[in-house]
Scaffold this motif. Structure first.
Motif, short mmCIF file in Angstrom:
data_model
loop_
_atom_site.label_atom_id
_atom_site.label_comp_id
_atom_site.label_asym_id
_atom_site.label_seq_id
_atom_site.Cartn_x
_atom_site.Cartn_y
_atom_site.Cartn_z
N PHE A 61 -74.63 10.88 49.33
CA PHE A 61 -74.57 9.65 48.54
C PHE A 61 -73.99 8.50 49.36
O PHE A 61 -74.50 7.38 49.33
CB PHE A 61 -73.72 9.90 47.29
N ILE A 62 -72.93 8.81 50.10
CA ILE A 62 -72.23 7.78 50.88
C ILE A 62 -73.14 7.16 51.95
O ILE A 62 -73.02 5.97 52.27
CB ILE A 62 -70.95 8.36 51.51
N LYS A 63 -74.06 7.95 52.49
CA LYS A 63 -74.91 7.44 53.58
C LYS A 63 -75.76 6.25 53.13
O LYS A 63 -76.18 5.43 53.95
CB LYS A 63 -75.81 8.54 54.13
N TYR A 64 -75.98 6.12 51.80
CA TYR A 64 -76.76 4.98 51.32
C TYR A 64 -75.95 3.68 51.32
O TYR A 64 -76.51 2.60 51.12
CB TYR A 64 -77.30 5.28 49.92
N TYR A 65 -74.62 3.80 51.52
CA TYR A 65 -73.80 2.60 51.66
C TYR A 65 -73.92 1.98 53.05
O TYR A 65 -73.66 0.79 53.23
CB TYR A 65 -72.32 2.93 51.40
N LYS A 66 -74.25 2.79 54.05
CA LYS A 66 -74.19 2.35 55.44
C LYS A 66 -74.98 1.08 55.73
O LYS A 66 -74.48 0.17 56.39
CB LYS A 66 -74.63 3.50 56.36
N PRO A 67 -76.25 0.96 55.27
CA PRO A 67 -76.98 -0.28 55.57
C PRO A 67 -76.37 -1.52 54.92
O PRO A 67 -76.66 -2.65 55.32
CB PRO A 67 -78.39 -0.01 55.00
N SER A 86 -72.19 10.64 35.21
CA SER A 86 -73.55 10.19 34.95
C SER A 86 -74.31 9.94 36.24
O SER A 86 -75.45 10.38 36.41
CB SER A 86 -73.52 8.92 34.10
N GLY A 87 -73.67 9.22 37.17
CA GLY A 87 -74.32 8.88 38.43
C GLY A 87 -74.59 10.10 39.28
O GLY A 87 -75.67 10.24 39.87
N MET A 88 -73.63 11.03 39.35
CA MET A 88 -73.82 12.23 40.16
C MET A 88 -74.86 13.16 39.54
O MET A 88 -75.56 13.86 40.25
CB MET A 88 -72.48 12.96 40.34
N THR A 89 -74.94 13.15 38.21
CA THR A 89 -76.00 13.92 37.56
C THR A 89 -77.36 13.35 37.95
O THR A 89 -78.29 14.09 38.28
CB THR A 89 -75.84 13.88 36.03
N GLY A 90 -77.46 12.01 37.91
CA GLY A 90 -78.70 11.36 38.33
C GLY A 90 -79.00 11.63 39.80
O GLY A 90 -80.14 11.89 40.18
N PHE A 91 -77.95 11.58 40.63
CA PHE A 91 -78.15 11.81 42.06
C PHE A 91 -78.54 13.27 42.33
O PHE A 91 -79.33 13.56 43.23
CB PHE A 91 -76.87 11.46 42.83
N GLU A 92 -77.97 14.17 41.52
CA GLU A 92 -78.33 15.58 41.66
C GLU A 92 -79.81 15.79 41.35
O GLU A 92 -80.52 16.51 42.06
CB GLU A 92 -77.48 16.41 40.69
N ARG A 93 -80.30 15.12 40.30
CA ARG A 93 -81.72 15.21 39.96
C ARG A 93 -82.57 14.53 41.03
O ARG A 93 -83.68 14.98 41.34
CB ARG A 93 -81.95 14.57 38.58
N GLY A 115 -75.48 -2.34 44.59
CA GLY A 115 -76.00 -1.22 43.80
C GLY A 115 -77.51 -1.24 43.70
O GLY A 115 -78.18 -0.22 43.83
N VAL A 116 -78.08 -2.44 43.47
CA VAL A 116 -79.52 -2.57 43.34
C VAL A 116 -80.22 -2.24 44.66
O VAL A 116 -81.27 -1.57 44.68
CB VAL A 116 -79.90 -3.99 42.88
N ARG A 117 -79.64 -2.71 45.78
CA ARG A 117 -80.25 -2.43 47.08
C ARG A 117 -80.20 -0.93 47.40
O ARG A 117 -81.15 -0.38 47.96
CB ARG A 117 -79.56 -3.24 48.17
N MET A 118 -79.09 -0.29 47.05
CA MET A 118 -78.99 1.16 47.25
C MET A 118 -80.01 1.88 46.37
O MET A 118 -80.67 2.83 46.81
CB MET A 118 -77.58 1.64 46.94
N GLN A 119 -80.14 1.41 45.13
CA GLN A 119 -81.12 2.00 44.24
C GLN A 119 -82.53 1.82 44.81
O GLN A 119 -83.35 2.74 44.77
CB GLN A 119 -81.03 1.34 42.86
N ASP A 122 -82.86 7.78 36.10
CA ASP A 122 -81.74 8.38 36.83
C ASP A 122 -81.21 7.45 37.91
O ASP A 122 -80.00 7.39 38.15
CB ASP A 122 -82.17 9.71 37.46
N LEU A 123 -82.10 6.74 38.57
CA LEU A 123 -81.65 5.84 39.65
C LEU A 123 -80.90 4.64 39.10
O LEU A 123 -80.09 4.04 39.82
CB LEU A 123 -82.84 5.39 40.51
N MET A 124 -81.13 4.27 37.84
CA MET A 124 -80.34 3.20 37.24
C MET A 124 -78.88 3.63 37.11
O MET A 124 -77.96 2.85 37.38
CB MET A 124 -80.91 2.84 35.85
N ASP A 125 -78.67 4.89 36.71
CA ASP A 125 -77.30 5.41 36.61
C ASP A 125 -76.63 5.45 37.98
O ASP A 125 -75.44 5.15 38.12
CB ASP A 125 -77.32 6.82 36.01
N ILE A 126 -77.40 5.81 38.99
CA ILE A 126 -76.87 5.87 40.35
C ILE A 126 -76.47 4.48 40.83
O ILE A 126 -75.44 4.30 41.48
CB ILE A 126 -77.92 6.48 41.31
#
Length: 570
Positions: free
Chosen positions: A5-11, A299-306, A82-86, A120-124
């Motif tokens: 999950f954290i790797k999506y923060y890098k950019p 909620s977010g981790m459930t979405g990320f898990e899916r 958040g939107v860019r990560m999504q 799910d990606l909205m929750d993430i």
């Protein structure tokens, strides 16, 4: 999972760090108000110090203006992170879906896949923005308010903060119950979406069979399951918020009563008492943030898990030394090929061997279930053979890069899929780099140019979802035009005319004959009149190749083909 999950923060780490920094400064600004209020009540007003009163009032105004800018940055750019990560996740999952084997789409509903990509990606996205921010600010505010309150009165502060563990335990327990309930609603809404997508796509079929009542009942079944899950989720939510509000009210009552008693006894001044009440109101905010963080994390981790479940599905893989084929001649060889679908026990194809020479037209006929379409799907490697090998120009297709292989294969099927858009866009799909002149030439060779030009908007005519506004023959000719534009060396016609009337079939057949010129062609046909001129006809049954030869040779054998041909003439 957290690491993934954290790797999506890098950019976006620079913007994310700035967001946290601005949130930190905004939190510091909040800590000033009770301190300044305490000084005004304890000192400036009793001592009639107007200069300091004005000075600190102006200072507080500038702090609020600064906080305005900081909050604007956090609310706007924080959500942008958040939107860019999504967006990055949605891009990755879409790219991944393009590489998944056909089996995945055979086993999963389109509506469920869409629900995972969108809902799910909205929750993430919410977790990506608010999660770290809420956790960070909560810690800052709790520590800051605790230190400042201790400078006012340690005993009262310890009594007040003693409520926090009970508050957090209750909140986290109820939030987790609520999160699990809402997770169930996401599963149910995915099922509702799948049912809805299926019903809307098949609206003409349901109308034709007058199955409106059946469709409504089927939808209501899923809809009622969703409503039940949602009602349970709201029950959990009601328990959480009502319990939380009571604990907060009780805490306020405790501080109000004890603070009043401490002021009455002279342990603290009136200004300290007011400041204390303000800080208590203030530190309820980080408590709420912490609770929100727990819910967002769930909620977010459930979405990320899916999300990860899809991302971890194995893609179609090429060998490390896979080659690109060029100057393809079109010879196809099946060498002892066996294949069965994962959910079946018996083989669809068993030790099948067949050679198709360059430029030859070979037709596959026989009863349903003999593996004709399956055989065609093995050539472009939509599915992998269990045993044996398939060769193109004496090169094992396992050693060929899939994109390179499929670029040299054109497929025309009975069920034509057209994308929502214009006629031009759909023909161009055969070769997105083609020029307008090449698109028009392809349409002419497919015998559909004159029809297109008769439309008010010509090639820019909008055809509706899946080509809704076109007839079966028109859609089929557009699919043929796409293959003309692709210009492959190998052509597969999978019952390309079986769904058409006789008049339309004759028109399409001419287009197909033009398309097949100079190409190795593999035809699956039920209408045997369309394949009489094939170089070779293969009768395929569940036991394998039963007969093989040209039209006249097979008729002379008076076997299965003769029976099939005689039946087709009735």
């Amino acid at each position: 999972m957290i690491r993934d999950f954290i790797k999506y923060y890098k950019p976006h780490k620079k913007l994310f760090i700035m967001d946290l920094f601005c949130a930190f400064l905004a939190a510091i600004c909040d800590l000033f108000y009770p301190m300044i209020t305490r000084g005004i009540i304890n000192d400036y007003v009793p001592n009639k110090n107007l200069r300091l009163l004005v000075t600190w009032s102006i200072t507080l105004l500038f702090i609020y203006i600064l906080k305005l800018g900081l909050n604007y940055f956090v609310e706007y750019w924080g959500h942008v992170v958040g939107v860019r990560m999504q967006g990055d996740m949605r891009r990755d999952i879409f790219k991944h879906l393009q590489k998944l084997p056909f089996k995945y789409f055979d086993d999963n509903k389109t509506g469920v896949i869409m629900s995972r990509i969108i809902n799910d990606l909205m929750d993430i996205s919410e977790l990506a923005h608010h999660g770290p921010e809420d956790l960070f600010l909560s810690i800052i505010m709790l520590i800051g308010s605790f230190i400042i309150l201790c400078t006012i009165n340690v005993k009262l502060t310890l009594i007040t903060f003693a409520f926090i563990p009970f508050l957090l335990i209750f909140a986290i327990k109820k939030r987790m119950k609520m999160a699990n309930a809402f997770k169930e609603t996401r599963v149910k809404i995915g099922e509702v979406n799948a049912s809805l997508e299926n019903s809307v796509s098949g609206i003409r079929v349901s109308r034709a069979f007058t199955n409106r009542t059946y469709e409504i009942e089927k939808f209501e079944e899923g809809n009622n399951a969703f409503k039940s899950a949602r009602e349970f989720a709201y029950k959990a939510m009601a328990e959480f918020f009502s319990g939380m509000n009571f604990i907060v009210d009780f805490l306020n009552l405790t501080v109000l009563s004890l603070g009043g008693f401490f002021t009455f006894k002279g342990y603290i001044s009136v200004g300290d008492y007011v400041a204390y009440l303000l800080y208590i109101k203030m530190f309820m905010d980080p408590i709420k943030r912490l609770i929100n963080f727990v819910e967002q994390l769930q909620s977010g981790m459930t979405g990320f898990e899916r999300f990860k479940e899809i991302m971890e599905v194995s893609e179609e893989e090429d060998l490390n030394n896979a080659i690109e084929i060029k100057d393809v001649k079109g010879q196809i060889t099946f060498d002892n090929v066996s294949f069965k679908y994962d959910d079946e026990e018996t083989h669809v194809l068993k030790e099948l061997s067949l050679n198709i020479n360059q430029g030859q037209t070979v037709a596959l006929v026989g009863p349903s279930g003999g593996g004709k379409t399956t055989l065609c799907h093995l050539v472009p490697r939509f599915y992998e053979v269990d045993e044996g090998d398939i060769f193109i120009d004496n090169i094992n297709i396992k050693n060929i890069n899939r994109d390179s292989l499929r670029k040299n294969i054109g497929l025309v099927q009975q069920d034509v899929f057209l994308f929502t858009g214009t006629i031009y866009e759909n023909i161009l799909y055969g070769n997105p780099d083609a020029s307008e002149e090449e698109v028009i030439e392809a349409a002419k060779r497919a015998n559909i140019h004159d029809f297109i030009m008769s439309l008010p908007d010509g090639y820019n005519t909008y055809i509706g979802e899946k080509g809704l506004k076109l007839s079966g023959g028109q859609k089929q000719r557009m699919s043929i035009a796409r293959v003309f534009l692709k210009n492959p060396k190998i052509l597969i016609l999978d019952e390309a005319t079986s769904a058409l009337d006789n008049t339309t079939e004759l028109i399409i057949q001419k287009s197909l004959e033009e398309l097949a010129k100079g190409r190795t062609t593999l035809i699956v046909a039920h209408r045997l009149s369309t394949i009489k001129n094939a170089d070779e006809i293969v009768v395929l049954t569940a036991e394998g190749i039963a007969e093989k030869g040209n039209h006249q040779e097979l008729l002379s054998k008076n076997g299965i083909y003769t029976s099939l041909y005689s039946a087709s003439l009735k």
